[in-house]
Write a protein that holds these residues in place. Structure first.
Motif, mmCIF file in Angstrom:
data_model
loop_
_atom_site.group_PDB
_atom_site.id
_atom_site.type_symbol
_atom_site.label_atom_id
_atom_site.label_comp_id
_atom_site.label_asym_id
_atom_site.label_seq_id
_atom_site.Cartn_x
_atom_site.Cartn_y
_atom_site.Cartn_z
ATOM 1 N N GLY A 364 42.331 -52.177 -44.317
ATOM 2 C CA GLY A 364 41.908 -51.380 -45.456
ATOM 3 C C GLY A 364 40.835 -50.376 -45.095
ATOM 4 N N SER A 365 39.917 -50.763 -44.219
ATOM 5 C CA SER A 365 38.866 -49.842 -43.800
ATOM 6 C C SER A 365 39.439 -48.626 -43.099
ATOM 7 N N VAL A 366 40.407 -48.846 -42.198
ATOM 8 C CA VAL A 366 41.011 -47.734 -41.463
ATOM 9 C C VAL A 366 41.759 -46.816 -42.413
ATOM 10 N N VAL A 367 42.573 -47.396 -43.303
ATOM 11 C CA VAL A 367 43.346 -46.575 -44.230
ATOM 12 C C VAL A 367 42.412 -45.770 -45.130
ATOM 13 N N GLY A 368 41.329 -46.408 -45.600
ATOM 14 C CA GLY A 368 40.399 -45.687 -46.456
ATOM 15 C C GLY A 368 39.735 -44.526 -45.741
ATOM 16 N N ARG A 369 39.357 -44.700 -44.499
ATOM 17 C CA ARG A 369 38.693 -43.630 -43.764
ATOM 18 C C ARG A 369 39.650 -42.474 -43.505
ATOM 19 N N VAL A 370 40.893 -42.780 -43.148
ATOM 20 C CA VAL A 370 41.860 -41.710 -42.887
ATOM 21 C C VAL A 370 42.164 -40.941 -44.165
ATOM 22 N N ARG A 371 42.320 -41.649 -45.271
ATOM 23 C CA ARG A 371 42.629 -40.965 -46.534
ATOM 24 C C ARG A 371 41.453 -40.109 -47.017
ATOM 25 N N ARG A 372 40.268 -40.570 -46.761
ATOM 26 C CA ARG A 372 39.102 -39.784 -47.194
ATOM 27 C C ARG A 372 39.047 -38.455 -46.463
ATOM 28 N N ARG A 373 39.362 -38.463 -45.175
ATOM 29 C CA ARG A 373 39.333 -37.219 -44.415
ATOM 30 C C ARG A 373 40.525 -36.326 -44.714
ATOM 31 N N ASP A 374 41.671 -36.956 -44.959
ATOM 32 C CA ASP A 374 42.891 -36.174 -45.172
ATOM 33 C C ASP A 374 43.733 -36.868 -46.234
ATOM 34 N N PRO A 375 43.473 -36.594 -47.512
ATOM 35 C CA PRO A 375 44.205 -37.291 -48.579
ATOM 36 C C PRO A 375 45.709 -37.050 -48.546
ATOM 37 N N ALA A 376 46.137 -35.960 -47.919
ATOM 38 C CA ALA A 376 47.569 -35.648 -47.938
ATOM 39 C C ALA A 376 48.376 -36.518 -46.973
ATOM 40 N N ARG A 377 47.709 -37.215 -46.101
ATOM 41 C CA ARG A 377 48.446 -38.027 -45.136
ATOM 42 C C ARG A 377 49.148 -39.191 -45.843
ATOM 43 N N ARG A 378 50.356 -39.476 -45.416
ATOM 44 C CA ARG A 378 51.143 -40.545 -46.031
ATOM 45 C C ARG A 378 50.966 -41.817 -45.197
ATOM 46 N N LEU A 379 50.326 -42.800 -45.777
ATOM 47 C CA LEU A 379 50.072 -44.082 -45.118
ATOM 48 C C LEU A 379 50.557 -45.212 -46.007
ATOM 49 N N GLN A 380 51.053 -46.249 -45.401
ATOM 50 C CA GLN A 380 51.407 -47.478 -46.100
ATOM 51 C C GLN A 380 50.751 -48.656 -45.387
ATOM 52 N N THR A 381 50.475 -49.691 -46.144
ATOM 53 C CA THR A 381 49.924 -50.912 -45.547
ATOM 54 C C THR A 381 50.912 -52.047 -45.720
ATOM 55 N N ASP A 382 50.930 -52.914 -44.746
ATOM 56 C CA ASP A 382 51.849 -54.062 -44.772
ATOM 57 C C ASP A 382 51.136 -55.233 -44.093
ATOM 58 N N VAL A 383 50.358 -55.977 -44.884
ATOM 59 C CA VAL A 383 49.540 -57.072 -44.357
ATOM 60 C C VAL A 383 50.134 -58.398 -44.833
ATOM 61 N N GLU A 384 50.440 -59.258 -43.899
ATOM 62 C CA GLU A 384 50.979 -60.578 -44.237
ATOM 63 C C GLU A 384 49.911 -61.390 -44.966
ATOM 64 N N PRO A 385 50.270 -62.026 -46.077
ATOM 65 C CA PRO A 385 49.257 -62.790 -46.824
ATOM 66 C C PRO A 385 48.858 -64.063 -46.082
ATOM 67 N N GLY A 386 47.613 -64.501 -46.378
ATOM 68 C CA GLY A 386 47.140 -65.767 -45.837
ATOM 69 C C GLY A 386 46.810 -65.744 -44.358
ATOM 70 N N LEU A 387 46.498 -64.578 -43.798
ATOM 71 C CA LEU A 387 46.161 -64.512 -42.371
ATOM 72 C C LEU A 387 44.802 -65.154 -42.108
ATOM 73 N N PRO A 388 44.650 -65.845 -40.982
ATOM 74 C CA PRO A 388 43.334 -66.430 -40.655
ATOM 75 C C PRO A 388 42.351 -65.349 -40.243
ATOM 76 N N LEU A 389 41.086 -65.703 -40.281
ATOM 77 C CA LEU A 389 40.061 -64.781 -39.808
ATOM 78 C C LEU A 389 40.174 -64.618 -38.294
ATOM 79 N N VAL A 390 39.804 -63.453 -37.809
ATOM 80 C CA VAL A 390 39.814 -63.171 -36.377
ATOM 81 C C VAL A 390 38.386 -62.848 -35.947
ATOM 82 N N ARG A 391 37.973 -63.405 -34.816
ATOM 83 C CA ARG A 391 36.614 -63.187 -34.317
ATOM 84 C C ARG A 391 36.629 -61.973 -33.400
ATOM 85 N N CYS A 392 35.974 -60.905 -33.830
ATOM 86 C CA CYS A 392 36.031 -59.658 -33.076
ATOM 87 C C CYS A 392 34.834 -58.790 -33.432
#
Length: 525
Positions: A364-392
């Motif tokens: 969501g952070s990446v999509v939000g940043r890209v849309r803020r800079r260029d709202p015309a860009r066509r982006l979709q998100t596809d996140v599998e539900p229930g994913l575990p946390l990742v340490r990074c």
């Protein structure tokens, strides 16, 4: 065959003599007990039988001498006239000659067969020992790890432990992690070891060089050079046989060959790594030069037009040129950031700011940043539900995804279909994917096989690879079914603590608010 690690087979030792003495004692006891009941010819058969049975425990010369002595004693005790060496009857003389000849032949033959059998068993044991040692060397990552085993094999019974040295430049790993010298050596022995290392020839008894030593200096010979040396101390008494020295030399040469092979392989690996690193540096430098030169040329062109033609340009044209300068300067700043980030990620003491993050917030952070800079860009998100946390390190992973999205948008162009940003679980890995419908991979990369991103050009992809590497992951590019490319980052999943902390915000300080997977406009789905 000796057990692995046992001492080396030693000399061809003489078999024990007491069985032969026992056989002769029983034979003479039987002849004395049957004296008077059997004639001289039959008693002579007992003597021949005793000679045959006693011979295997005697050397050939001792068996022959024992047989001759037994015949003379038989003549003295049993052949008339008794207690003299004279013979009355011609048949008795013939009997003694025949009995002596048969006894000598049988004794010598049996003793020789016994010695041949012992020698054959010794050769088999030595061959097995050499084979087992060779297998241990082959399985070892660094042959020097087998030095202690070689030292045990070279140590003779009754003698002080052997000393083994490996040449100083025979280090495989470059870290001197394995021992290079085992065993003590006084100044004279150290001089002898250095002489063997330099000269590459054995010295000591039977070698024709320094015959008076009570030790053998044996080189560890490879095909082209001497890789080490061993100092084999001899026990007091008769010198070992030449075959024993040849066997110990074979063990040393096996070590020398493996050391030479390992050093050659390590040098070849270093050369390949250096060549690959040089090729990668060349590719990165080309990409950096290209990525810097293109926006600079555009900025210079637009700025020159504004400077030289300002009075002839209408306001719309001036605004367009100014917008071009801003866009290209922004792109140039991004390239500079990527260059600095790549240099930082290649430092060995890099410290990551790891925390437990959610895949939904990262995407969501990446999509939000890209849309803020260029709202015309066509982006979709596809996140599998229930994913575990990742340490990074969230900032680095967001930069990785941004680079992949920017690369997909740049190459997809006006292709049909939006760019998809997704996350899903693949076993013990979290897959962050960017999918586009662009022209796909170039020829040679579209056969379904995975391709490392550095095989394509681009500084952004090199930064993505470095970020994935410092997280223990990898970046792959795959052709997408139906056309396009799937760029995926696989990050390892770790077991979260019993009470996992709340995920920290994934976006950088200047990022827009996170966009949930279902927050995309309906027209973009």
């Amino acid at each position: 065959m000796p057990a692995p690690g046992a001492a080396s087979p030693t000399l061809v030792t003489a078999p024990p003599r007491w069985p032969a003495l026992l056989v002769w004692a029983l034979a003479w006891a039987a002849m004395l007990a049957l004296d008077g009941r059997l004639d001289v010819a039959n008693l002579a058969m007992l003597l021949v039988l005793g000679a045959a049975l006693a011979a295997p425990w005697l050397s050939p010369s001792a068996a022959v001498m024992a047989s001759i002595a037994a015949v003379l004693a038989f003549n003295l005790v049993f052949v008339p006239p008794r207690w003299t060496l004279s013979v009355d009857l011609q048949q008795h003389a013939l009997l003694l000659v025949t009995m002596g000849g048969v006894s000598v032949l049988v004794s010598a033959s049996m003793a020789r067969q016994r010695r041949l059998a012992l020698a054959e068993r010794l050769l088999a044991a030595r061959a097995g020992e050499l084979r087992l040692f060779g297998e241990a060397l082959h399985d070892a990552a660094d042959p020097r790890a087998c030095l202690s085993r070689l030292r045990r094999l070279l140590t003779l019974p009754g003698a002080a432990p052997a000393t083994v040295w490996v040449a100083d430049d025979a280090d495989v790993s470059g870290t001197q992690a394995a021992p290079a010298r085992l065993g003590d050596a006084d100044s004279d022995e150290a001089d002898g070891l250095r002489h063997v290392l330099h000269d590459g020839r054995a010295l000591g008894p039977g070698t024709g060089r320094w015959e008076g030593l009570q030790a053998w200096g044996l080189p560890m010979r490879g095909h082209g050079r001497t890789m080490g040396a061993a100092w084999v101390r001899l026990a007091p008494g008769p010198y070992p046989s030449p075959s024993q020295r040849e066997h110990l030399q074979a063990l040393c040469d096996r070590m020398g060959t493996e050391l030479e092979r390992a050093v050659a392989h390590a040098a070849a690996a270093r050369e390949r790594e250096a060549a690959a690193l040089q090729a990668l540096r060349g590719t990165l430098l080309s990409a950096i030069a290209h990525d810097h030169r293109t926006p600079l040329a555009t900025i210079i062109g637009a700025a020159s037009s504004l400077h030289d033609q300002d009075d002839r340009l209408d306001p719309v044209r001036r605004r367009r040129l100014a917008a071009t300068i801003v866009d290209e300067a922004t792109q140039l700043a991004r390239v500079v950031d990527d260059t600095l980030q790549l240099a930082r990620l290649d430092t060995p003491d890099l410290a990551l700011r790891r925390d437990w993050e959610s895949a939904e917030e990262l995407v969501g952070s990446v999509v939000g940043r890209v849309r803020r800079r260029d709202p015309a860009r066509r982006l979709q998100t596809d996140v599998e539900p229930g994913l575990p946390l990742v340490r990074c390190d969230a900032v680095l992973v967001v930069q990785l995804l941004e680079n992949l999205v920017a690369n997909a948008l740049r190459h997809a162009g006006d292709a049909d279909g939006p760019v998809e940003v997704g996350a899903r679980r693949d076993g013990e890995r979290l897959l962050l994917e960017v999918r586009d419908r662009g022209p796909g991979l170039p020829p040679g990369g579209a056969d379904g096989a995975r391709r490392a991103p550095e095989q394509g050009t681009g500084l952004g992809l090199a930064v993505c690879r470095a970020i994935a590497r410092v997280h223990g992951g990898e970046i792959t590019l795959d052709p997408r079914e139906g056309g396009g490319t799937v760029a995926a980052c696989a990050l390892p999943l770790e077991a979260a603590p019993a009470e996992a902390p709340e995920a920290a915000p994934a976006a950088a300080p200047d990022a827009a608010p996170d966009v949930a997977p279902d927050a995309a406009p309906e027209a973009e789905r």
